[in-house]
Design a protein around this motif. Structure first.
Motif, PDB file in Angstrom:
ATOM      1  N   PHE A  61       0.900  -1.150  -0.076  1.00  0.00           N
ATOM      2  CA  PHE A  61      -0.093   0.061   0.009  1.00  0.00           C
ATOM      3  C   PHE A  61       0.836   1.082   0.158  1.00  0.00           C
ATOM      4  O   PHE A  61       1.798   1.426   0.860  1.00  0.00           O
ATOM      5  CB  PHE A  61      -1.017   0.037   1.298  1.00  0.00           C
ATOM      6  N   ASP A  62       0.737   2.031  -0.939  1.00  0.00           N
ATOM      7  CA  ASP A  62       1.668   3.300  -1.108  1.00  0.00           C
ATOM      8  C   ASP A  62       0.975   4.504  -0.975  1.00  0.00           C
ATOM      9  O   ASP A  62      -0.200   4.837  -1.532  1.00  0.00           O
ATOM     10  CB  ASP A  62       2.080   3.254  -2.822  1.00  0.00           C
ATOM     11  N   LEU A  63       1.571   5.471   0.052  1.00  0.00           N
ATOM     12  CA  LEU A  63       0.956   6.489   0.267  1.00  0.00           C
ATOM     13  C   LEU A  63       2.156   7.789  -0.004  1.00  0.00           C
ATOM     14  O   LEU A  63       3.322   7.450  -0.213  1.00  0.00           O
ATOM     15  CB  LEU A  63       0.717   6.625   1.827  1.00  0.00           C
ATOM     16  N   ALA A  64       1.650   8.970   0.598  1.00  0.00           N
ATOM     17  CA  ALA A  64       2.664   9.853   0.477  1.00  0.00           C
ATOM     18  C   ALA A  64       2.299  11.027   1.702  1.00  0.00           C
ATOM     19  O   ALA A  64       0.959  11.063   1.861  1.00  0.00           O
ATOM     20  CB  ALA A  64       2.704  10.779  -0.839  1.00  0.00           C
ATOM     21  N   ASN A  65       2.887  12.020   2.254  1.00  0.00           N
ATOM     22  CA  ASN A  65       2.666  12.883   3.250  1.00  0.00           C
ATOM     23  C   ASN A  65       1.348  13.861   2.708  1.00  0.00           C
ATOM     24  O   ASN A  65       0.506  14.163   3.391  1.00  0.00           O
ATOM     25  CB  ASN A  65       3.494  13.709   3.558  1.00  0.00           C
ATOM     26  N   ASN A  66       1.443  14.201   1.312  1.00  0.00           N
ATOM     27  CA  ASN A  66       0.610  15.136   0.812  1.00  0.00           C
ATOM     28  C   ASN A  66      -0.760  14.385   0.063  1.00  0.00           C
ATOM     29  O   ASN A  66      -1.660  15.152  -0.137  1.00  0.00           O
ATOM     30  CB  ASN A  66       1.069  15.936  -0.149  1.00  0.00           C
ATOM     31  N   TYR A  67      -0.849  13.250   0.375  1.00  0.00           N
ATOM     32  CA  TYR A  67      -2.240  12.304  -0.292  1.00  0.00           C
ATOM     33  C   TYR A  67      -3.402  13.032   0.409  1.00  0.00           C
ATOM     34  O   TYR A  67      -3.359  12.919   1.614  1.00  0.00           O
ATOM     35  CB  TYR A  67      -1.841  11.183  -0.376  1.00  0.00           C
ATOM     36  N   GLY A  68      -4.538  13.192  -0.486  1.00  0.00           N
ATOM     37  CA  GLY A  68      -5.835  13.779   0.374  1.00  0.00           C
ATOM     38  C   GLY A  68      -6.711  13.780  -0.912  1.00  0.00           C
ATOM     39  O   GLY A  68      -6.903  12.532  -1.658  1.00  0.00           O
ATOM     40  N   PRO A  69      -7.461  14.848  -0.852  1.00  0.00           N
ATOM     41  CA  PRO A  69      -7.170  16.085  -0.255  1.00  0.00           C
ATOM     42  C   PRO A  69      -8.045  15.893   1.097  1.00  0.00           C
ATOM     43  O   PRO A  69      -8.885  15.110   1.181  1.00  0.00           O
ATOM     44  CB  PRO A  69      -7.741  17.199  -1.018  1.00  0.00           C
ATOM     45  N   PRO A  70      -7.663  16.841   2.216  1.00  0.00           N
ATOM     46  CA  PRO A  70      -6.760  17.761   2.293  1.00  0.00           C
ATOM     47  C   PRO A  70      -5.256  17.000   2.418  1.00  0.00           C
ATOM     48  O   PRO A  70      -5.579  15.724   2.936  1.00  0.00           O
ATOM     49  CB  PRO A  70      -6.990  18.679   3.547  1.00  0.00           C
ATOM     50  N   PRO A  71      -4.340  17.698   2.141  1.00  0.00           N
ATOM     51  CA  PRO A  71      -3.128  16.858   2.537  1.00  0.00           C
ATOM     52  C   PRO A  71      -3.056  16.130   3.763  1.00  0.00           C
ATOM     53  O   PRO A  71      -3.151  16.841   4.755  1.00  0.00           O
ATOM     54  CB  PRO A  71      -1.936  17.894   2.124  1.00  0.00           C
ATOM     55  N   GLY A  72      -2.460  14.774   3.997  1.00  0.00           N
ATOM     56  CA  GLY A  72      -2.224  14.278   5.137  1.00  0.00           C
ATOM     57  C   GLY A  72      -3.373  13.311   5.441  1.00  0.00           C
ATOM     58  O   GLY A  72      -3.271  12.456   6.374  1.00  0.00           O
TER      59      GLY A  72
END
Length: 329
Positions: A61-72
Motif C-alpha cells: 500500500f503506497d502513500l505520501a505525506n500530501n495525499y488527500g485531499p486535504p494533504p495528510g
C-alpha cells in the motif's frame, strides 16, 4: 465484526517480483492511495478496497505525506483502517510513504532538506500510528539542495529504524545515478524508483530503465492508465463528469482529444486479447522484467477487481507489440 483476510490470499493469486537486487519482493500490482482515500472521500469505500486488495494478495500500500485531499488525510484514514483491520498482519504488508511536495507553510515545508524530509517522516508515522514504514521515498528531485543532504536524510531514516528501505521518485536519469552512488557509499542502497510510466508517458525508456538495471534498483510505475485515458472512459469522447472535463487536475481536455484515435485502436487490440484497455495497459508495463510493480489507483472494489484481472494475461506476441508501437507512433 473483526476483519479476517482470505486464507487463500497467497495461493497463486498474484506474482511477486524481486525489487532490483534486493531481498524484497513486491506484488506485480500495488495499490496507491493518491486519490479516493482522503478526507473528502468515504472511508468505508477505501476500507473495502484495501480489504479486497489484501484478500487477493496485494501486500503493498503506497502513500505520501500530501495525499488527500486535504494533504495528510490519506495517511490519517489509512492509520484508522490499519488499526481496525490490518495491524495483526503488519509483517505481511509493505507500507510506503514519501516527502517532497508542499506540506506546510514556510521555507521548511517542501523539497529535500534534511529538516523537511525527517520532520515529514515523523509526521507521517504519527498520522498512520506506525513505528516504521517499509519504504520511505524522496518524492521529487530538489535541484537546490545537495543530493548528499537528501540522501543522508534517507540513510538516517533507515538507520533510525523509522524505515526499512530508501527509495526515490520522479528523479531524472543522472540524478538517479548519483543518488544511487551516494546511498551505496552510506550503506543504505536505493531500493526502488517510482516513476510516471504508461503507454502515453515513456520518458523512463530514455535511459532511466537501463540505469536502474545497472544500479540494481527496482522500478514501480505510477499513473499506468494515464489518469484514466487508457480506459474505456473516453472511447466516445469526453464525458461531462470525467476528469478531463474539469478545468483543474492533471488530465486536461487538450491532451485527451488528440489521443482519442489511439485510445480506440488500443481498445480494439485489447478486445482481441480478451482484455479491457486498462488491463492491457497494465500488462504492457509488466512485459518488461525490469518493472517490479505497477501502482494502480482505484475508486471502487469493482474497478480494483477489473485492474487485478490484468494478471490473467501478461503475455504479448511480437505482432501485438509491433501493433501497439505502430498505434502509439
Amino acid at each position: 465484526m473483526n476483519y479476517l483476510p482470505a486464507s487463500d490470499r497467497y495461493d497463486n493469486k498474484i506474482p511477486y517480483n524481486r525489487c532490483g537486487r534486493s531481498g524484497l519482493k513486491l506484488p506485480a500490482i500495488s495499490l496507491g492511495l493518491w486519490h479516493n482515500f482522503g478526507g473528502v472521500d468515504v472511508m468505508e469505500n477505501g476500507r473495502a478496497m484495501l480489504r479486497y486488495a489484501f484478500d487477493h494478495g496485494v501486500t503493498h500500500f503506497d502513500l505520501a505525506n500530501n495525499y488527500g485531499p486535504p494533504p495528510g488525510s490519506a495517511e490519517e484514514n489509512f492509520g484508522v483502517i490499519m488499526k481496525k483491520d490490518f495491524m495483526p498482519y503488519r509483517d505481511e504488508l509493505i507500507i510506503s510513504t514519501k516527502a517532497g511536495y508542499l506540506m506546510w507553510d514556510g521555507p521548511y515545508g517542501e523539497w529535500g532538506s534534511r529538516k523537511y524530509v525527517l520532520s515529514s517522516l515523523d509526521q507521517s508515522l504519527k498520522r498512520m500510528d506506525l513505528d516504521y514504514v517499509d519504504i520511505f521515498y524522496s518524492h521529487r528531485f530538489d535541484p537546490e539542495t545537495p543530493l548528499e543532504e537528501t540522501m543522508g536524510a534517507l540513510d538516517y531514516a533507515v538507520r533510525s529504524g523509522k524505515a526499512l528501505y530508501a527509495g526515490i521518485s520522479n528523479y531524472p536519469k543522472e540524478a538517479t545515478k548519483e543518488a544511487s552512488r551516494i546511498l551505496k557509499e552510506l550503506g543504505t542502497p536505493c531500493l526502488i524508483h517510482q516513476a510516471k510510466y504508461s503507454m502515453f508517458e515513456r520518458w523512463v525508456e530514455d535511459g532511466l530503465t537501463d540505469t536502474l538495471e545497472e544500479e540494481g534498483i527496482g522500478l514501480i510505475a505510477f499513473s499506468p492508465l494515464a489518469q484514466g485515458l487508457l480506459t474505456d472512459r473516453y472511447l466516445h469522447g469526453i464525458p461531462e463528469d470525467s476528469r478531463a472535463a474539469k478545468s483543474w487536475g492533471f488530465l486536461q481536455k487538450d491532451a485527451v482529444e488528440p489521443a482519442l484515435e489511439k485510445v480506440r485502436k488500443l481498445n480494439q487490440l485489447a478486445e482481441e486479447r480478451g482484455q479491457s484497455l486498462a488491463q492491457m495497459a497494465i500488462a504492457w508495463l509488466l512485459r518488461d522484467p525490469r518493472t517490479t510493480s505497477v501502482l494502480i489507483g482505484s475508486s471502487s472494489v469493482k474497478q480494483l477487481q477489473n485492474n487485478l484481472s490484468a494478471l490473467k494475461n501478461l503475455e504479448f506476441s511480437d505482432s501485438e507489440l509491433k501493433q501497439i508501437e505502430k498505434i502509439l507512433k
